[in-house]
Structures are given as structure tokens and as C-alpha cells.
Design an enzyme around this catalytic site. Structure first.
Site, PDB file in Angstrom:
ATOM      1  N   SER A 127       0.835  -1.199   0.000  1.00 42.74           N
ATOM      2  CA  SER A 127       0.000   0.000   0.000  1.00 42.74           C
ATOM      3  C   SER A 127       0.868   1.246   0.000  1.00 42.74           C
ATOM      4  CB  SER A 127      -0.859  -0.028   1.263  1.00 42.74           C
ATOM      5  OG  SER A 127      -1.465   1.224   1.453  1.00 42.74           O
ATOM      6  N   ARG A 184      -9.817  14.693   9.176  1.00 43.54           N
ATOM      7  CA  ARG A 184      -9.751  13.382   9.836  1.00 43.54           C
ATOM      8  C   ARG A 184      -8.320  13.166  10.308  1.00 43.54           C
ATOM      9  NH1 ARG A 184     -11.439   8.230   6.194  1.00 43.54           N
ATOM     10  NH2 ARG A 184      -9.552   8.845   5.086  1.00 43.54           N
ATOM     11  N   ASN A 218      -5.220   4.515  -4.497  1.00 41.02           N
ATOM     12  CA  ASN A 218      -6.597   4.354  -3.989  1.00 41.02           C
ATOM     13  C   ASN A 218      -7.485   3.597  -4.974  1.00 41.02           C
ATOM     14  OD1 ASN A 218      -5.370   6.463  -2.333  1.00 41.02           O
ATOM     15  ND2 ASN A 218      -7.397   6.757  -1.494  1.00 41.02           N
ATOM     16  N   TYR A 258      -1.899  -0.695  10.733  1.00 39.96           N
ATOM     17  CA  TYR A 258      -2.158  -1.290   9.420  1.00 39.96           C
ATOM     18  C   TYR A 258      -0.966  -1.046   8.488  1.00 39.96           C
ATOM     19  CZ  TYR A 258      -3.758  -1.635   4.609  1.00 39.96           C
ATOM     20  OH  TYR A 258      -3.835  -1.942   3.277  1.00 39.96           O
ATOM     21  N   LYS A 287       1.984  -3.732   6.798  1.00 44.46           N
ATOM     22  CA  LYS A 287       2.392  -3.851   5.391  1.00 44.46           C
ATOM     23  C   LYS A 287       3.900  -3.634   5.261  1.00 44.46           C
ATOM     24  CE  LYS A 287      -1.591  -4.627   3.421  1.00 44.46           C
ATOM     25  NZ  LYS A 287      -1.868  -5.926   2.790  1.00 44.46           N
ATOM     26  N   ARG A 293      -5.955  12.556  -3.785  1.00 44.22           N
ATOM     27  CA  ARG A 293      -5.451  11.177  -3.831  1.00 44.22           C
ATOM     28  C   ARG A 293      -5.384  10.695  -5.270  1.00 44.22           C
ATOM     29  NH1 ARG A 293      -4.827  12.544   0.534  1.00 44.22           N
ATOM     30  NH2 ARG A 293      -5.311  11.540   2.520  1.00 44.22           N
TER      31      ARG A 293
HETATM   32  P1  NAD Z   1     -11.081  -7.193   1.280  1.00 45.75           P
HETATM   33  O1  NAD Z   1     -11.300  -7.178   2.750  1.00 45.75           O
HETATM   34  O2  NAD Z   1     -12.264  -7.022   0.398  1.00 45.75           O
HETATM   35  O3  NAD Z   1     -10.334  -8.549   0.859  1.00 45.75           O
HETATM   36  C1  NAD Z   1      -9.466  -9.235   1.719  1.00 45.75           C
HETATM   37  C2  NAD Z   1      -9.921 -10.687   1.768  1.00 45.75           C
HETATM   38  O4  NAD Z   1      -9.037 -11.427   2.598  1.00 45.75           O
HETATM   39  C3  NAD Z   1     -11.339 -10.855   2.327  1.00 45.75           C
HETATM   40  O5  NAD Z   1     -12.090 -11.661   1.439  1.00 45.75           O
HETATM   41  C4  NAD Z   1     -11.106 -11.568   3.671  1.00 45.75           C
HETATM   42  O6  NAD Z   1     -12.186 -12.432   3.988  1.00 45.75           O
HETATM   43  C5  NAD Z   1      -9.817 -12.306   3.409  1.00 45.75           C
HETATM   44  N1  NAD Z   1      -8.998 -12.570   4.619  1.00 45.75           N
HETATM   45  C6  NAD Z   1      -8.652 -11.715   5.598  1.00 45.75           C
HETATM   46  N2  NAD Z   1      -7.885 -12.330   6.513  1.00 45.75           N
HETATM   47  C7  NAD Z   1      -7.736 -13.609   6.088  1.00 45.75           C
HETATM   48  C8  NAD Z   1      -7.057 -14.747   6.608  1.00 45.75           C
HETATM   49  N3  NAD Z   1      -6.379 -14.675   7.761  1.00 45.75           N
HETATM   50  N4  NAD Z   1      -7.132 -15.907   5.923  1.00 45.75           N
HETATM   51  C9  NAD Z   1      -7.839 -16.003   4.767  1.00 45.75           C
HETATM   52  N5  NAD Z   1      -8.496 -14.964   4.227  1.00 45.75           N
HETATM   53  C10 NAD Z   1      -8.436 -13.780   4.891  1.00 45.75           C
HETATM   54  O7  NAD Z   1      -9.972  -6.096   0.967  1.00 45.75           O
HETATM   55  P2  NAD Z   1      -9.436  -5.563  -0.448  1.00 45.75           P
HETATM   56  O8  NAD Z   1      -9.805  -4.141  -0.546  1.00 45.75           O
HETATM   57  O9  NAD Z   1      -9.806  -6.495  -1.527  1.00 45.75           O
HETATM   58  O10 NAD Z   1      -7.873  -5.613  -0.171  1.00 45.75           O
HETATM   59  C11 NAD Z   1      -7.061  -6.705  -0.585  1.00 45.75           C
HETATM   60  C12 NAD Z   1      -5.635  -6.441  -0.138  1.00 45.75           C
HETATM   61  O11 NAD Z   1      -5.180  -5.214  -0.697  1.00 45.75           O
HETATM   62  C13 NAD Z   1      -5.481  -6.322   1.374  1.00 45.75           C
HETATM   63  O12 NAD Z   1      -4.279  -6.955   1.749  1.00 45.75           O
HETATM   64  C14 NAD Z   1      -5.381  -4.834   1.581  1.00 45.75           C
HETATM   65  O13 NAD Z   1      -4.648  -4.505   2.733  1.00 45.75           O
HETATM   66  C15 NAD Z   1      -4.652  -4.392   0.321  1.00 45.75           C
HETATM   67  N6  NAD Z   1      -4.896  -2.993  -0.022  1.00 45.75           N
HETATM   68  C16 NAD Z   1      -6.177  -2.550  -0.194  1.00 45.75           C
HETATM   69  C17 NAD Z   1      -6.420  -1.208  -0.496  1.00 45.75           C
HETATM   70  C18 NAD Z   1      -7.822  -0.687  -0.654  1.00 45.75           C
HETATM   71  O14 NAD Z   1      -8.021   0.530  -0.621  1.00 45.75           O
HETATM   72  N7  NAD Z   1      -8.840  -1.519  -0.856  1.00 45.75           N
HETATM   73  C19 NAD Z   1      -5.337  -0.325  -0.616  1.00 45.75           C
HETATM   74  C20 NAD Z   1      -4.040  -0.819  -0.455  1.00 45.75           C
HETATM   75  C21 NAD Z   1      -3.828  -2.151  -0.145  1.00 45.75           C
HETATM   76  N1  UDP Z   2     -12.677  11.542   2.739  1.00 44.38           N
HETATM   77  C1  UDP Z   2     -13.700  12.408   3.061  1.00 44.38           C
HETATM   78  N2  UDP Z   2     -14.852  11.896   3.604  1.00 44.38           N
HETATM   79  C2  UDP Z   2     -15.020  10.559   3.834  1.00 44.38           C
HETATM   80  C3  UDP Z   2     -13.965   9.676   3.507  1.00 44.38           C
HETATM   81  C4  UDP Z   2     -12.805  10.200   2.967  1.00 44.38           C
HETATM   82  O1  UDP Z   2     -13.581  13.618   2.849  1.00 44.38           O
HETATM   83  O2  UDP Z   2     -16.092  10.165   4.354  1.00 44.38           O
HETATM   84  C5  UDP Z   2     -11.420  12.069   2.125  1.00 44.38           C
HETATM   85  C6  UDP Z   2     -10.166  11.777   2.906  1.00 44.38           C
HETATM   86  O3  UDP Z   2      -9.927  12.814   3.834  1.00 44.38           O
HETATM   87  C7  UDP Z   2      -9.115  11.709   1.795  1.00 44.38           C
HETATM   88  C8  UDP Z   2      -9.891  11.154   0.608  1.00 44.38           C
HETATM   89  O4  UDP Z   2     -11.259  11.407   0.880  1.00 44.38           O
HETATM   90  O5  UDP Z   2      -8.673  13.021   1.457  1.00 44.38           O
HETATM   91  C9  UDP Z   2      -9.688   9.640   0.398  1.00 44.38           C
HETATM   92  O6  UDP Z   2      -9.958   8.974   1.620  1.00 44.38           O
HETATM   93  P1  UDP Z   2     -10.055   7.379   1.721  1.00 44.38           P
HETATM   94  O7  UDP Z   2     -10.423   7.055   3.125  1.00 44.38           O
HETATM   95  O8  UDP Z   2     -10.954   6.884   0.646  1.00 44.38           O
HETATM   96  O9  UDP Z   2      -8.594   6.880   1.358  1.00 44.38           O
HETATM   97  P2  UDP Z   2      -7.172   7.162   2.077  1.00 44.38           P
HETATM   98  O10 UDP Z   2      -6.381   7.911   1.057  1.00 44.38           O
HETATM   99  O11 UDP Z   2      -7.410   7.931   3.310  1.00 44.38           O
HETATM  100  O12 UDP Z   2      -6.639   5.811   2.314  1.00 44.38           O
END
Ligand code: NAD
Ligand code: UDP
Length: 349
Positions: free
Chosen positions: A127, A304, A187, A151, A155, A239
Site C-alpha cells: 500500500s 480526519r 486508492n 495497518y 504492510k 489522492r
Molecule cells: P477485502 O477485505 O475485500 O479482501 C481481503 C480478503 O481477505 C477478504 O475476502 C477476507 O475475507 C480475506 N482474509 C482476511 N484475513 C484472512 C485470513 N487470515 N485468511 C484467509 N483470508 C483472509 O480487501 P481488499 O480491498 O480487496 O484488499 C485486498 C488487499 O489489498 C489487502 O491486503 C489490503 O490490505 C490491500 N490494499 C487494499 C487497499 C484498498 O483501498 N482496498 C489499498 C491498499 C492495499
Molecule cells: N474523505 C472524506 N470523507 C469521507 C472519507 C474520505 O472527505 O467520508 C477524504 C479523505 O480525507 C481523503 C480522501 O477522501 O482526502 C480519500 O480517503 P479514503 O479514506 O478513501 O482513502 P485514504 O487515502 O485515506 O486511504
């Protein structure tokens, strides 16, 4: 190609389910391991409906070494894409142990099993939150790591562990060295264009895009815009939003790149996956209104905790070494989010 099996941890989740679609379309066999702690198996039924292909699903926790090992024995994957983990920043501050246990210990168990089965190609969901606080608004991969919450630190720790694994191999000149891509997502938003799969957050969303979509559909009364006095073009946070389909295509590009020079003798490399430019919260609201014809009720509210004013990716390295870049526009991301939200007002329920 079709004999390659990719094991996808967390494959029932938001990003994982989209990855399954693109992997199946690219001709890979797909095996999903997910404990369904933050997802529903319906997402995988939808993946099968979209692709007309089957997904092999195991409901298992990646921390359960015996189950994971049995799955590896049976399925013989060549590569793992590791999405499984917990991702809510606020919750990670309240329950750090839970986060380190799932994200860090979970990855230790996974890589131990991979090592034992001699499966040594791994794509990891990192991330942009791993980057430390800096004056720069555009992040390159060589910026120092310095996450500011549990979190993000989970990572960053996993990145360190994976770098150490790959480095140990290159010292011993292993004949099958680790090839690891750390993909630092900016994002991710949007959904598959079918509207069959998308982001289905539990409870009230933390992230901007699902929140806006739920205000648009009338599930939530009002969006709080967290601050309008940031040093950005309109005062609201900026973002780098990336369409989830572009994002998952980056994972397939990484798998292909495991054959290239930078991975030939084993390596662990980080790549930003982002568009390379940012949009403000007001850009998102205005474009959402234009694309959907809905009005977003919003209120300027206090900042926030922990939010930065502005950051976006430098995606040059991913273009150069993975031959990947984003293709979709903000309009695409919003139209696809809205298509998913309006066809599935209650998510997968
Ligand atoms: P998500 O929660 O939808 O998907 C994660 C999945 O992992 C879920 O289906 C959950 O049930 C499963 N899981 C969690 N812990 C587990 C375990 N111990 N064993 C087996 N399964 C498990 O989240 P996402 O948005 O799809 O994110 C996927 C990955 O990408 C995550 O590692 C997250 O940290 C990373 N990531 C997400 C974002 C975002 O904004 N969505 C941004 C950066 C990184
Ligand atoms: N944000 C907002 N209202 C919300 C959620 C997010 O104004 O209810 C703003 C937040 O301050 C950031 C952007 O939207 O500037 C993206 O936030 P998000 O939580 O989606 O992702 P982040 O970059 O924080 O992981």
C-alpha cells in the site's frame, strides 16, 4: 499458459474477486483461499458468471498451516497472489494484535508453506501507506518507508520480511530463487463493468468512494468532507484513484515480468500502482454528480486524524519494468462504481 495455477489468498474480497476475473480471462487456473472474514462466497459465483469459467474455492484461514499445506499439495500452484489481510486503519489502531496476527503472521505461515512446496513466485498487496511522511506529494519507490499506523506498519513489516527472504536466496544461490513483487496500491475504486462484482464494505464505509455511492443511493444521508483548508488546489484532500481493473491487471503484468531480467536470478521489488496524478474530494463529488445525474449531499467537516493533504504515485517504474499503466479514466471509475451500487444496493446480500 492454461496449465499455470495461481493461488489467490483473499480472492473472495473486493480486489481479489476482480483479480480472479482477469486471471481467468488471461488463461490461468484460479484457486482461492479465503476465510470469508470480510467477504461472501457470492462474489466468486459472480466471477464464474462473468467469465464462464470455474474457480476452485477453499474456505480456510491462511494462518492454518496444515490446511494451507494440504491445499498446496493438491493444487500445485506456480504463483501466489496474496490479498488476504485486514485493511481498516481505524480498527488497526484499536486492535493492533489482530492486524499483526492476520497480516504479518499470516504472511509468515503462507511463505513458509510456499517455501516447503517450492512455490517461489509471489505478488503481494502492499500500500502507498507504507511511505513515511515527506515533503513530496509524488511518491517514488525509493522514498523511505515509515508507516504511521498499525495497518501501514503491518504492510511495511511484511515488505521487510519478503525482502529478507529474497536476499537470503541470492546469498545461497538457490536454484529456484524467490521472485516477489510488492505492489503498492494507491486508492483503488470502481468495479467490473458488468456490475456483478464490486466493493461491499461492512457497515458504514470508511473510504470516500463507497461512502459517496451510498449517499447517492440514499443509504446514507450526507457525506462529511474531511477538511477544506489543506494546501491543495481547492482545499480538500487529493489522492491518486485507480480503477480496480487497472489495478488487478498490474498483478498479471507482474506475473509476466517474473520472466524478465530484473527477476531472473531472484529478487523482491516494489512497484507503485497508481495513475500518477490526483483528484480532490470535490473533484470526486462533482464528477460523480455529472456522471450519474445524482446530487451528493455533503458538508465541509473537520479534518480526519492522520490524513495527508495530497499524494499520488510516480508510476514510471511499473511502466518501465512491468509494461503496465492505467487505462481507465475517473469517469470510468465512477460510472462502474455507480453501476455496481445501483444494481446491488445491499451489496452481495
Ligand atoms: P477485502 O477485505 O475485500 O479482501 C481481503 C480478503 O481477505 C477478504 O475476502 C477476507 O475475507 C480475506 N482474509 C482476511 N484475513 C484472512 C485470513 N487470515 N485468511 C484467509 N483470508 C483472509 O480487501 P481488499 O480491498 O480487496 O484488499 C485486498 C488487499 O489489498 C489487502 O491486503 C489490503 O490490505 C490491500 N490494499 C487494499 C487497499 C484498498 O483501498 N482496498 C489499498 C491498499 C492495499
Ligand atoms: N474523505 C472524506 N470523507 C469521507 C472519507 C474520505 O472527505 O467520508 C477524504 C479523505 O480525507 C481523503 C480522501 O477522501 O482526502 C480519500 O480517503 P479514503 O479514506 O478513501 O482513502 P485514504 O487515502 O485515506 O486511504
Amino acid at each position: 499458459m492454461s496449465h499455470h495455477t495461481v493461488l489467490v489468498t483473499g480472492g473472495a474480497g473486493y480486489i481479489g474477486s476482480h483479480a480472479c476475473v482477469e486471471l481467468l480471462n488471461a488463461g490461468f487456473n484460479v484457486v482461492v483461499v479465503d476465510n470469508l472474514s470480510n467477504s461472501k462466497v457470492t462474489s466468486l459465483n459472480r466471477v464464474e458468471a462473468i467469465t464462464g469459467k470455474l474457480v476452485t474455492f477453499y474456505e480456510a484461514d491462511i494462518r492454518d498451516k496444515q490446511s494451507l499445506s494440504d491445499i498446496f499439495s493438491k493444487e500445485q500452484p506456480s504463483t501466489v497472489i496474496h490479498f488476504a489481510g485486514l485493511k481498516a486503519v481505524g480498527e488497526s489502531c484499536e486492535q493492533p494484535h489482530l492486524y499483526y496476527h492476520n497480516n504479518v503472521f499470516g504472511t509468515l505461515v503462507l511463505t513458509e508453506v510456499m517455501q516447503e512446496h517450492n512455490v517461489k513466485q509471489l505478488v503481494f498487496s502492499s500500500s502507498a501507506t507504507v511511505y513515511g511522511i515527506t515533503d513530496k506529494t509524488q511518491y517514488s519507490e525509493d522514498l523511505p518507508i515509515g508507516a504511521i499506523n498499525p495497518y501501514g506498519r503491518s504492510k511495511a513489516m511484511v515488505e521487510d520480511i519478503l525482502r529478507d527472504l529474497a536476499a537470503a536466496d541470492s546469498k545461497t544461490k538457490s536454484d529456484k530463487p524467490w521472485k516477489i513483487a510488492l505492489l503498492r496500491y494507491f486508492n483503488p475504486i470502481g468495479a467490473h463493468e458488468s456490475g456483478l462484482i464490486g466493493e461491499d464494505p461492512n457497515g458504514i464505509p470508511n473510504n470516500l468512494m463507497p461512502y459517496v455511492a451510498q449517499v447517492a443511493i440514499g443509504k446514507l444521508p450526507q457525506l462529511a468532507v474531511f477538511g477544506d483548508d489543506y494546501p491543495t488546489k481547492d482545499g480538500t484532500g487529493v489522492r491518486d484513484y485507480i480503477h480496480v481493473i487497472d489495478l488487478v491487471k498490474g498483478h498479471i503484468s507482474a506475473i509476466h515480468a517474473f520472466k524478465n531480467t530484473q527477476f531472473i536470478s531472484g529478487n523482491c521489488k516494489a512497484y507503485n500502482l497508481g495513475a500518477g496524478h490526483g483528484y480532490s474530494v470535490l473533484d470526486i463529488i462533482n464528477t460523480f454528480e455529472k456522471v450519474t445525474g445524482r446530487t451528493i449531499n455533503y458538508k465541509i467537516s473537520p479534518r480526519r486524524d492522520g490524513d495527508l493533504a495530497e499524494y499520488y504515485a510516480n508510476p514510471d517504474l511499473a511502466l518501465k519494468e512491468l509494461n503496465w499503466k492505467v487505462e481507465k479514466t475517473l469517469q470510468d471509475m465512477i460510472a462502474d462504481t455507480w453501476n455496481w451500487q445501483s444494481k446491488n444496493p445491499q451489496g452481495y446480500q
